[in-house]
Design a protein around this motif. Structure first.
Motif, PDB file in Angstrom:
ATOM      1  N   LEU A  36       0.550  30.937 -45.388  1.00  0.00           N
ATOM      2  CA  LEU A  36      -0.439  31.789 -46.053  1.00  0.00           C
ATOM      3  C   LEU A  36      -0.736  33.033 -45.219  1.00  0.00           C
ATOM      4  O   LEU A  36      -0.800  34.156 -45.743  1.00  0.00           O
ATOM      5  CB  LEU A  36      -1.726  31.003 -46.299  1.00  0.00           C
ATOM      6  CG  LEU A  36      -1.655  29.888 -47.356  1.00  0.00           C
ATOM      7  CD1 LEU A  36      -2.881  28.986 -47.256  1.00  0.00           C
ATOM      8  CD2 LEU A  36      -1.531  30.477 -48.761  1.00  0.00           C
ATOM      9  N   ALA A  39       2.073  35.548 -45.402  1.00  0.00           N
ATOM     10  CA  ALA A  39       2.065  36.311 -46.651  1.00  0.00           C
ATOM     11  C   ALA A  39       0.820  37.174 -46.794  1.00  0.00           C
ATOM     12  O   ALA A  39       0.757  38.030 -47.694  1.00  0.00           O
ATOM     13  CB  ALA A  39       2.169  35.353 -47.840  1.00  0.00           C
ATOM     14  N   TYR A  43      -5.516  30.564 -49.873  1.00  0.00           N
ATOM     15  CA  TYR A  43      -5.134  29.426 -50.716  1.00  0.00           C
ATOM     16  C   TYR A  43      -5.623  29.605 -52.151  1.00  0.00           C
ATOM     17  O   TYR A  43      -5.034  29.049 -53.082  1.00  0.00           O
ATOM     18  CB  TYR A  43      -5.682  28.125 -50.124  1.00  0.00           C
ATOM     19  CG  TYR A  43      -5.126  26.890 -50.805  1.00  0.00           C
ATOM     20  CD1 TYR A  43      -3.789  26.543 -50.666  1.00  0.00           C
ATOM     21  CD2 TYR A  43      -5.942  26.088 -51.603  1.00  0.00           C
ATOM     22  CE1 TYR A  43      -3.272  25.422 -51.293  1.00  0.00           C
ATOM     23  CE2 TYR A  43      -5.428  24.961 -52.235  1.00  0.00           C
ATOM     24  CZ  TYR A  43      -4.089  24.638 -52.079  1.00  0.00           C
ATOM     25  OH  TYR A  43      -3.578  23.524 -52.716  1.00  0.00           O
ATOM     26  N   ILE A  46      -2.961  30.505 -54.631  1.00  0.00           N
ATOM     27  CA  ILE A  46      -1.934  29.514 -54.997  1.00  0.00           C
ATOM     28  C   ILE A  46      -2.287  28.885 -56.340  1.00  0.00           C
ATOM     29  O   ILE A  46      -3.375  28.341 -56.527  1.00  0.00           O
ATOM     30  CB  ILE A  46      -1.823  28.413 -53.915  1.00  0.00           C
ATOM     31  CG1 ILE A  46      -1.495  29.021 -52.545  1.00  0.00           C
ATOM     32  CG2 ILE A  46      -0.792  27.364 -54.328  1.00  0.00           C
ATOM     33  CD1 ILE A  46      -0.144  29.685 -52.458  1.00  0.00           C
ATOM     34  N   CYS A 103       2.461  32.499 -58.127  1.00  0.00           N
ATOM     35  CA  CYS A 103       2.374  32.169 -56.699  1.00  0.00           C
ATOM     36  C   CYS A 103       2.280  30.660 -56.532  1.00  0.00           C
ATOM     37  O   CYS A 103       1.296  30.041 -56.970  1.00  0.00           O
ATOM     38  CB  CYS A 103       1.161  32.852 -56.076  1.00  0.00           C
ATOM     39  SG  CYS A 103       0.979  32.583 -54.301  1.00  0.00           S
ATOM     40  N   LEU A 105       2.967  27.247 -53.829  1.00  0.00           N
ATOM     41  CA  LEU A 105       3.208  26.745 -52.478  1.00  0.00           C
ATOM     42  C   LEU A 105       4.262  25.651 -52.527  1.00  0.00           C
ATOM     43  O   LEU A 105       4.125  24.674 -53.269  1.00  0.00           O
ATOM     44  CB  LEU A 105       1.917  26.179 -51.890  1.00  0.00           C
ATOM     45  CG  LEU A 105       2.049  25.411 -50.560  1.00  0.00           C
ATOM     46  CD1 LEU A 105       2.464  26.343 -49.433  1.00  0.00           C
ATOM     47  CD2 LEU A 105       0.743  24.687 -50.227  1.00  0.00           C
ATOM     48  N   ILE A 224       5.728  30.314 -49.332  1.00  0.00           N
ATOM     49  CA  ILE A 224       4.975  30.878 -50.448  1.00  0.00           C
ATOM     50  C   ILE A 224       5.981  31.524 -51.390  1.00  0.00           C
ATOM     51  O   ILE A 224       6.667  32.487 -51.014  1.00  0.00           O
ATOM     52  CB  ILE A 224       3.952  31.919 -49.971  1.00  0.00           C
ATOM     53  CG1 ILE A 224       3.075  31.360 -48.833  1.00  0.00           C
ATOM     54  CG2 ILE A 224       3.103  32.398 -51.144  1.00  0.00           C
ATOM     55  CD1 ILE A 224       2.246  30.158 -49.204  1.00  0.00           C
TER      56      ILE A 224
END
Length: 395
Positions: A36, A39, A43, A46, A103, A105, A224
């Motif tokens: 995270l 990028a 969170y 996500i 997006c 994870l 990510i």
């Protein structure tokens, strides 16, 4: 299909198992937090999570991501044996490519027992790899070694008998990968060994010595996975790595026909063909490769499966120095599974992290000069293979 990018990656140091702490939630939190931060997002950005692991209970994926946040998002738990991490990445990519999320994870982790891998199958349940084990026993008289070793032993001995491959050539794979790992601070092992030391190490299952076998490991890795629109909105073009192709394959009826297919060569060949076709690239276009060297034997087999050379010629590449710095490709600059370590669910995503750093020019002392295209290859017995081709977005 939308274009898909890796916008951030993170991983823990891979470590010898047996320590109570950190446990898998803490390992996952470390890797996820690093991805995270890489990028530059939170969170809350996500939308879904895909979590790969092998030796944990059914909702361990939720427990793993709850250290990052509890936002009510869907969490997909993925178990595909040693290919679990790259399978999690595969499903994350599908969500983004299909326009279902911007997006996602992709996270992988493992908290392992020390020693050789055993089975977690209930005594009354069908063993999912039982047919593979039985077929291997029909090809070679079992030695009493752990079943995974027996299977790769059979493949190695077959390669030696058919193509004249030597124990020294298998050992050269391990020498290369241990040497590469000395430049990787995340690797479980960072010691350099001579060819003689590798050959004279404890023999675990002929022709494999201990230094030619991947260890059990604890660790986690994360990526990510985002859309092109997300890259543009967040100004990530300078670091985004595009997944230009990806294939996940399983067995065909010839899976039990020979020792090579029993350890995943057939599924690897399928996945490689599909990925090259999607990317409109071939083996000669690739600069850096992270492949599934669970044993030195499998690196030789994987050269052939990935089309780096013809059938039976894998050992010639290691003799020629074609797969290390200064050669045609650099294979396993991270040290590979043999020396970096092999926490099953994290392996495929650790490959993603390494190739992202390589293509961004951020791999420090192990940097492959001018790397533009990377390939990852991850196999789970039973069987599944994932081949992923990456390219720098700005290239």
């Amino acid at each position: 299909m939308k274009r898909v990018f890796v916008a951030g990656v993170g991983m823990t140091k891979f470590d010898k198992p047996g320590k109570p702490d950190p446990n898998y939630p803490e390992l996952a939190q470390q890797a996820g937090t690093a991805a995270l931060a890489d990028a530059g997002i939170s969170y809350a950005d996500i939308e879904q999570a895909c979590v790969g692991y092998v030796h944990a209970d059914s909702t361990a994926g939720q427990r793993a991501v709850y250290g990052l946040g509890m936002t009510g998002i869907p969490v997909l738990n993925v178990n595909n044996n040693c290919a679990s991490g790259s399978s999690a990445l595969y499903y994350a990519r599908q969500l983004v490519a299909g326009g279902l999320a911007d997006c996602v994870l992709a996270l992988g982790f493992e908290k392992m027992r020390r020693g050789s891998l055993g089975t977690a199958v209930h005594p009354q349940a069908t063993d999912p790899v039982g047919k593979f084990v039985k077929a291997a026993a029909q090809l070679r008289e079992p030695t009493g070694a752990p079943v995974v070793l027996e299977m790769f032993r059979a493949a190695g001995l077959d390669h030696m008998e058919r193509y004249g491959t030597t124990r020294e050539q298998f050992a050269k794979v391990a020498e290369k990968n241990h040497r590469h790992s000395a430049a990787n601070p995340n690797a479980q092992f960072q010691d350099v060994y001579s060819l003689e030391e590798i050959l004279s190490a404890n023999l675990v299952c002929d022709p494999l010595t201990k230094l030619q076998c991947s260890p059990t490991s604890d660790g986690s890795a994360a990526a990510i996975v985002v859309s092109e629109e997300f890259v543009d909105r967040h100004g990530l073009a300078d670091q985004a790595i595009e997944i230009v192709a990806q294939a996940l394959t399983t067995d065909t009826p010839d899976a039990y026909d020979n020792a090579f297919n029993l350890v995943g060569k057939g599924v690897s060949e399928q996945a490689a063909r599909q990925a090259y076709a999607q990317a409109e690239l071939g083996p000669t276009d690739v600069d850096v490769i992270e492949l599934h060297d669970c044993f030195s034997i499998n690196e030789i087999l994987s050269y052939e499966a990935l089309g780096l050379c013809a059938e039976g010629e894998g050992a010639t590449l290691i003799d020629a120095g074609a797969t290390t710095y200064g050669g045609k490709w650099v294979v396993n600059p991270s040290g590979g599974l043999i020396s970096k370590g092999h926490p099953l669910g994290a392996t495929g995503l650790a490959q993603c992290a390494e190739l992202s750093w390589q293509l961004r020019g951020e791999a420090d002392r192990r940097q492959v000069e001018g790397a533009r295209v990377g390939l990852a290859h991850n196999v789970g017995l039973g069987s599944a293979a994932v081949v992923t081709i990456y390219r720098k977005a700005a290239a």
